[in-house]
Design an enzyme around this catalytic site. Sequence first.
Site: not given
Length: 317
Positions: A37, A226, A257
């Site tokens: 990724n 986050g 990723d």
Amino acid sequence: MDVITLGETMVLFTPDSTGLMRYAGNFSAKVAGAESNVAIGLARLGHQSGWMSRLGEDELGKKVLSFIRGENVDVSRVSFDPSASTGLYLKEKLAANEMKVHYYRKDSAASGMQSDDLDEAYIAKFKYLHVTGITPALSQSCYETIVEAIAIAKKNNITVVFDPNLRKKLWTEIEARRILLELSAMSDIVLPGIEEGEFLFGETHPEKLAASFHNLGAKCVILKLGKDGAYYSSETDKGYVEGYQVDQVIDTVGAGDGFAAGFISGLLDHLTLKQATERANAVGALVTMVDGDVEGLPERSRLLDFMNATNREDVSR
């Protein structure tokens, strides 16, 4: 060459319907793996990336290789194992914002990676080595392969970027904590999430966590917070970067990723630590807006449009 990474990539099967998987009749098949990724994310942003691994000599392995090669990632050091299968996993969409992931990767071809698979002359061509905490959890030989890859990188003055990427289902907590701390100490840049920091140090304060990683030997620490953004820290620069708000989070898998790809891209473009972290936040946010691990990874023009929007709250509309 810019960034080399290594690890397992699997075929992802996702039900077309929401609810318990036992009732699903149709599945879509995609390709996903933390390290690939990142390689794909970097390639889409215009960088030269390579991915090393083992695949089963089966149709799923051929699918994985074809897909990653098609994303302009160098796969010249990927080998096929006729004695093992390509790993796979399934995403179970229980509700709009509730998802379970089921892995079927035991004794997969990638879990048989060996340090002898590494080509030092090839790795030496790159500026950065990206590794995660997933690969060493797959087997003892995979752990030894990661340690050897880091040793090769250090020998050739290649910057080592480590994403702990904790997967508790793959090993015991004692073993996970020991090895993740060991690899953090061996790396130049560490990209932990706040939950991983708490797992490793029993602490949730970003600045204290960064100090703990620095004490291990990491020169640069970027803590993912986050939706709240990230905290970056080095010997000369530190601070918080606000997160990008999106209208609707579709799928968070792969966002970390994307964050790693965005951050390394910023370093390759000689951005400041703050600017590279801003780019990381943006790529991570874009990934959450699309179903799938790599489908939301942006090309450079899309990323710049997203970041240059005058109102962050409107960027996803």
